[in-house]
Write a protein that holds these residues in place. Structure first.
Motif, PDB file in Angstrom:
ATOM      1  N   ARG A 245       6.770  -0.605  -3.903  1.00 25.03           N
ATOM      2  CA  ARG A 245       5.724  -0.278  -2.486  1.00 25.03           C
ATOM      3  C   ARG A 245       7.114  -0.048  -1.562  1.00 25.03           C
ATOM      4  N   ARG A 246       6.664   0.772  -0.607  1.00 22.95           N
ATOM      5  CA  ARG A 246       7.517   1.103   0.517  1.00 22.95           C
ATOM      6  C   ARG A 246       6.854   0.531   1.739  1.00 22.95           C
ATOM      7  N   LEU A 272      -3.350   5.412   7.085  1.00 19.06           N
ATOM      8  CA  LEU A 272      -2.317   5.654   6.409  1.00 19.06           C
ATOM      9  C   LEU A 272      -2.238   4.760   5.124  1.00 19.06           C
ATOM     10  N   GLU A 274      -4.602   3.247   3.427  1.00 20.67           N
ATOM     11  CA  GLU A 274      -5.750   3.697   2.681  1.00 20.67           C
ATOM     12  C   GLU A 274      -5.501   4.815   1.787  1.00 20.67           C
ATOM     13  N   ARG A 275      -4.769   5.616   2.276  1.00 22.48           N
ATOM     14  CA  ARG A 275      -4.491   6.999   1.741  1.00 22.48           C
ATOM     15  C   ARG A 275      -3.369   7.073   0.828  1.00 22.48           C
ATOM     16  N   ASN A 276      -2.284   5.956   1.025  1.00 25.66           N
ATOM     17  CA  ASN A 276      -0.954   6.085   0.440  1.00 25.66           C
ATOM     18  C   ASN A 276      -0.810   4.622  -0.511  1.00 25.66           C
ATOM     19  N   ASP A 278       1.193   3.328  -2.323  1.00 29.26           N
ATOM     20  CA  ASP A 278       2.544   2.616  -2.605  1.00 29.26           C
ATOM     21  C   ASP A 278       3.018   2.204  -1.273  1.00 29.26           C
ATOM     22  N   VAL A 279       2.262   2.195  -0.251  1.00 28.21           N
ATOM     23  CA  VAL A 279       2.481   1.870   1.114  1.00 28.21           C
ATOM     24  C   VAL A 279       2.061   0.409   1.594  1.00 28.21           C
ATOM     25  N   GLU A 377       2.939  10.840   6.997  1.00 26.82           N
ATOM     26  CA  GLU A 377       2.783  11.127   5.446  1.00 26.82           C
ATOM     27  C   GLU A 377       3.800  12.377   5.222  1.00 26.82           C
ATOM     28  N   ARG A 378       4.063  13.045   6.297  1.00 30.08           N
ATOM     29  CA  ARG A 378       5.119  14.140   6.031  1.00 30.08           C
ATOM     30  C   ARG A 378       6.274  13.410   5.439  1.00 30.08           C
ATOM     31  N   LEU A 380       6.804  10.260   4.401  1.00 32.25           N
ATOM     32  CA  LEU A 380       6.764   9.719   3.137  1.00 32.25           C
ATOM     33  C   LEU A 380       6.674  10.365   2.044  1.00 32.25           C
ATOM     34  N   ARG A 381       6.319  11.819   1.920  1.00 31.71           N
ATOM     35  CA  ARG A 381       5.838  12.708   1.122  1.00 31.71           C
ATOM     36  C   ARG A 381       7.165  13.759   0.728  1.00 31.71           C
TER      37      ARG A 381
END
Length: 427
Positions: A245-246, A272, A274-276, A278-279, A377-378, A380-381
């Motif tokens: 995880r990050r 943030l 809930e949508r990712n 690995d976070v 998200e930008r 992180l992705r």
């Protein structure tokens, strides 16, 4: 009274230009030292009283206090208002600082007026007892302004560490912007962290002879405590980040964000996480109930979210060294995180640290739900977008700001012949 007469200067580069510049420097030095002249007898140590009241002030003043303490020409004393009691004590213990005076003014639900009046009255008595040659304050807290005002009333010279930061909006940040501006107007020595801060002071008519560009002492403190093999004082922090995880950190509590803005921040953070998958999020929750109630209402019990009481400074600094992203409305964290290569999303619409925005180490999203989520998200992705921010040059210091500050104090009081070389972010 100082004379305002200045002899005409020769044309730049003409005959006598070099001598004129030397005369100008000598005149500036003499003007500064004349302004600082007091009753100290030749050969006596210079007595410097450092005044602060909150954890951020203590963190950034600690390297200066330690550096001053190593100078045989200087006797340093410490007065704390304890505007924030528990958070302050953490840093005092970490850096081994024992206050000579402790006003202990913190009270439940204290107002700005309460803090100001109690600090001013208490410091009046401290100054009468300590009889310093210089009062040293830091930054932009209510204690900072009270310390400068108390010294001014007694006609004691004042030095301001982290001088010259501005938004030029008196309510952002509130009350810090006005605290800082009023303090600078009262001070004799201004330790500006960057050339931009120096330019602000010059624009306001501050005598350039008393301005020294030092870098920010926050970097000195940070580099002193971050360690590769660091052992956390709070065991629960050692597990972050969890395998695979990050780690995203958040610390937001400023008065101008209370209410609807902080609600937007909390909603963005929940989305943030809930949508990712690995976070994981660690939020350092300020003890003020206005802040804590809002954050807990939105984030308590959410999977992969940890809401923590503010960790001790060294724990937090080393947690930042492990993190992937920081979201904050803090002033100091805009300076510290870039030194660790940690990208920052700034949850404020205005900042007194525009150098970070210009350098690209901080991205300004404000306390607004959609921009927060989009930029987080930008980064992180998109690995390349992340690298651009993480590798941007830190404009705030090189870890030698405390040394420059102490050198400048000695120079201003005639204890060394030359001023320190100014901090240059461009190298």
């Amino acid at each position: 009274m100082e004379s305002t007469h200045r002899a005409p200067r020769p044309a730049a580069g003409g005959e006598g230009a070099g001598a004129s510049r030397q005369d100008d420097r000598r005149s500036a030095r003499e003007r500064l030292r004349s302004r600082l002249a007091g009753t100290r007898r030749p050969g006596d140590p210079l007595t410097v009283l450092a005044v602060f009241g909150t954890r951020p002030e203590a963190t950034k003043m600690a390297p200066v206090i330690q550096e001053l303490g190593r100078r045989p020409s200087i006797r340093v004393q410490v007065a704390v208002t304890a505007q924030h009691r528990e958070l302050l004590d953490q840093v005092l213990d970490l850096f081994g600082i024992r206050p000579d005076f402790d006003l202990d003014i913190m009270r439940p639900q204290q107002t700005l007026t309460d803090i100001t009046t109690r600090a001013l009255r208490g410091l009046e008595a401290v100054l009468a007892q300590a009889r310093p040659d210089l009062v040293l304050v830091h930054g932009d807290t209510t204690t900072t302004l009270a310390g400068a005002l108390a010294a001014f009333y007694r006609q004691v010279p004042i030095g301001h560490v982290e001088a010259g930061l501005r938004t030029y909006d008196k309510y952002q940040p509130f009350p810090e912007e006005i605290n800082r501006r009023l303090t600078d107007a009262l001070c004799d020595l201004h330790f500006a962290p960057t050339p931009t801060a120096r330019a602000n002071l010059l624009r306001e008519g501050i005598d350039p002879a008393g301005i020294f560009v030092t870098g920010n002492t926050a970097i000195d403190a940070l580099l002193a405590v971050v360690q590769r093999d660091y052992r956390f004082r709070r065991d629960e922090l050692a597990r972050f980040p969890s395998p695979g995880r990050r780690l995203v950190l958040c610390e937001a509590h400023r008065r101008e964000n209370w209410g609807a803005p902080l609600e937007e921040v909390a909603r963005a953070l929940r989305r943030l996480v809930e949508r990712n998958p690995d976070v994981e999020l660690v939020y350092s929750v300020h003890p003020n109930p206005v802040v804590a109630d809002t954050i807990r209402r939105h984030l308590e019990g959410v999977e992969r979210v940890a809401l923590l009481d503010p960790p001790e400074y060294a724990d937090w600094a080393n947690l930042m060294a492990r993190a992937t992203l920081l979201l904050t409305d803090s002033g100091g964290l805009q300076e510290e995180a870039p030194a660790l290569g940690l990208p920052v999303l700034l949850l404020r619409d205005k900042t007194e640290r525009p150098e970070a925005i210009a350098a690209g180490t901080v991205l300004q999203v404000g306390p607004h739900e959609e921009p927060i989520l989009r930029e987080a998200e930008r980064l992180l992705r998109d690995p390349e977008a992340y690298r651009r921010v993480a590798r941007a040059r830190n404009p705030f210091g090189d870890g030698r700001a405390a040394r420059r500050t102490a050198d400048a104090i000695e120079y201003a009081f005639g204890l060394r012949p030359t001023p320190p070389e100014p901090w240059n972010p461009e190298g």
